[in-house]
Design a protein around this motif. Structure first.
Motif, PDB file in Angstrom:
ATOM      1  N   SER A  83      10.164   3.132   3.973  1.00 43.03           N
ATOM      2  CA  SER A  83      10.233   2.132   3.160  1.00 43.03           C
ATOM      3  C   SER A  83      11.165   0.969   3.394  1.00 43.03           C
ATOM      4  O   SER A  83      10.633  -0.180   3.407  1.00 43.03           O
TER       5      SER A  83
ATOM      6  N   ILE B 211       0.823  -1.141   0.192  1.00 41.87           N
ATOM      7  CA  ILE B 211       0.116  -0.156  -0.013  1.00 41.87           C
ATOM      8  C   ILE B 211       0.913   1.456   0.076  1.00 41.87           C
ATOM      9  O   ILE B 211       0.558   2.182  -0.857  1.00 41.87           O
ATOM     10  N   PHE B 212       2.039   1.304   0.725  1.00 38.25           N
ATOM     11  CA  PHE B 212       2.684   2.627   0.857  1.00 38.25           C
ATOM     12  C   PHE B 212       3.523   2.784  -0.398  1.00 38.25           C
ATOM     13  O   PHE B 212       3.643   3.965  -0.993  1.00 38.25           O
ATOM     14  N   THR B 213       4.043   1.657  -0.798  1.00 35.52           N
ATOM     15  CA  THR B 213       4.773   1.722  -2.061  1.00 35.52           C
ATOM     16  C   THR B 213       4.116   2.403  -3.249  1.00 35.52           C
ATOM     17  O   THR B 213       4.514   2.997  -4.111  1.00 35.52           O
ATOM     18  N   PHE B 214       2.787   1.843  -3.345  1.00 28.90           N
ATOM     19  CA  PHE B 214       2.063   2.265  -4.665  1.00 28.90           C
ATOM     20  C   PHE B 214       1.064   3.395  -4.236  1.00 28.90           C
ATOM     21  O   PHE B 214       0.533   3.750  -5.284  1.00 28.90           O
ATOM     22  N   THR B 215       1.299   4.002  -3.041  1.00 29.41           N
ATOM     23  CA  THR B 215       0.669   5.131  -2.880  1.00 29.41           C
ATOM     24  C   THR B 215       1.397   6.263  -2.623  1.00 29.41           C
ATOM     25  O   THR B 215       1.947   7.041  -3.482  1.00 29.41           O
ATOM     26  N   VAL B 216       1.978   6.382  -1.192  1.00 31.68           N
ATOM     27  CA  VAL B 216       3.093   7.474  -0.876  1.00 31.68           C
ATOM     28  C   VAL B 216       4.198   7.513  -1.663  1.00 31.68           C
ATOM     29  O   VAL B 216       4.686   8.728  -2.014  1.00 31.68           O
ATOM     30  N   ARG B 217       4.784   6.643  -1.714  1.00 35.62           N
ATOM     31  CA  ARG B 217       6.229   6.471  -2.300  1.00 35.62           C
ATOM     32  C   ARG B 217       5.956   6.885  -3.645  1.00 35.62           C
ATOM     33  O   ARG B 217       6.869   7.480  -4.083  1.00 35.62           O
ATOM     34  N   ARG B 218       5.086   6.259  -4.320  1.00 32.87           N
ATOM     35  CA  ARG B 218       4.991   6.567  -5.894  1.00 32.87           C
ATOM     36  C   ARG B 218       4.713   7.845  -6.113  1.00 32.87           C
ATOM     37  O   ARG B 218       5.321   8.356  -7.028  1.00 32.87           O
ATOM     38  N   GLN B 219       3.605   8.661  -5.245  1.00 41.14           N
ATOM     39  CA  GLN B 219       3.581   9.946  -5.452  1.00 41.14           C
ATOM     40  C   GLN B 219       4.827  10.808  -5.109  1.00 41.14           C
ATOM     41  O   GLN B 219       4.948  11.622  -5.817  1.00 41.14           O
TER      42      GLN B 219
END
Length: 158
Positions: free
Chosen positions: A140, A111-119
């Motif tokens: 991460s 979830i973190f990788t595909f939301t916050v980190r990606r943004q």
């Protein structure tokens, strides 16, 4: 609620075959470790770039874009190679607190990788507060390290 499913997995003919076959498990584990190496590398190259080290001559968005296919395909390989290993020892997994720790952190990491980190990775670096990429990179790394530690503890302490 999930106990009947884990019992079914443990007794499934494919699980019994894995347990009875001398070479199946070691071969799958080698493939799993190879996929894990690729997965970790794809995570780490972006996280280090978020921290401001590593491939600093390349824009963060390009590093993240180039690493994403490696991340996704390595994750797919991890699921494919991890499933038979997990199914053949389903009851051990079910009763291991480390298995559930790993699964919870895995979900949080995805979830973190595909939301916050990606943004953050796709944002304009010049307009970004420099602290947030560093926080995201450290978080991460901590998340994915937690997944790996949880996985290792299943085998060592359960």
């Amino acid at each position: 609620m999930l106990l009947p499913f884990f019992e079914w997995m443990q007794e499934h003919p494919a699980s019994l075959y894995i347990l009875d076959n001398t070479w199946f498990s070691p071969i799958v584990q080698v493939m799993h470790l190879l996929a894990l190496s690729i997965f970790a590398g794809s995570v780490l190259i972006v996280d280090l770039r978020l921290l401001g080290v590593g491939v600093t001559g390349t824009p963060l968005a390009k590093v993240a874009r180039d690493a994403q296919p490696w991340f996704i395909w390595a994750f797919v390989a991890l699921v494919i190679t991890g499933t038979p290993s997990m199914a053949s020892t389903a009851m051990k997994q079910y009763f291991s607190p480390f298995f559930w720790w790993k699964m919870e952190l895995l979900l949080l990491g995805l979830i973190f990788t595909f939301t916050v980190r990606r943004q953050l990775a796709q944002a304009d670096e010049a307009r970004m507060n420099p602290i947030w990429p560093k926080v995201a990179g450290l978080f991460s790394i901590a998340l994915w390290t937690g997944v790996s530690v949880g996985a290792r503890l299943i085998g060592l302490l359960s």
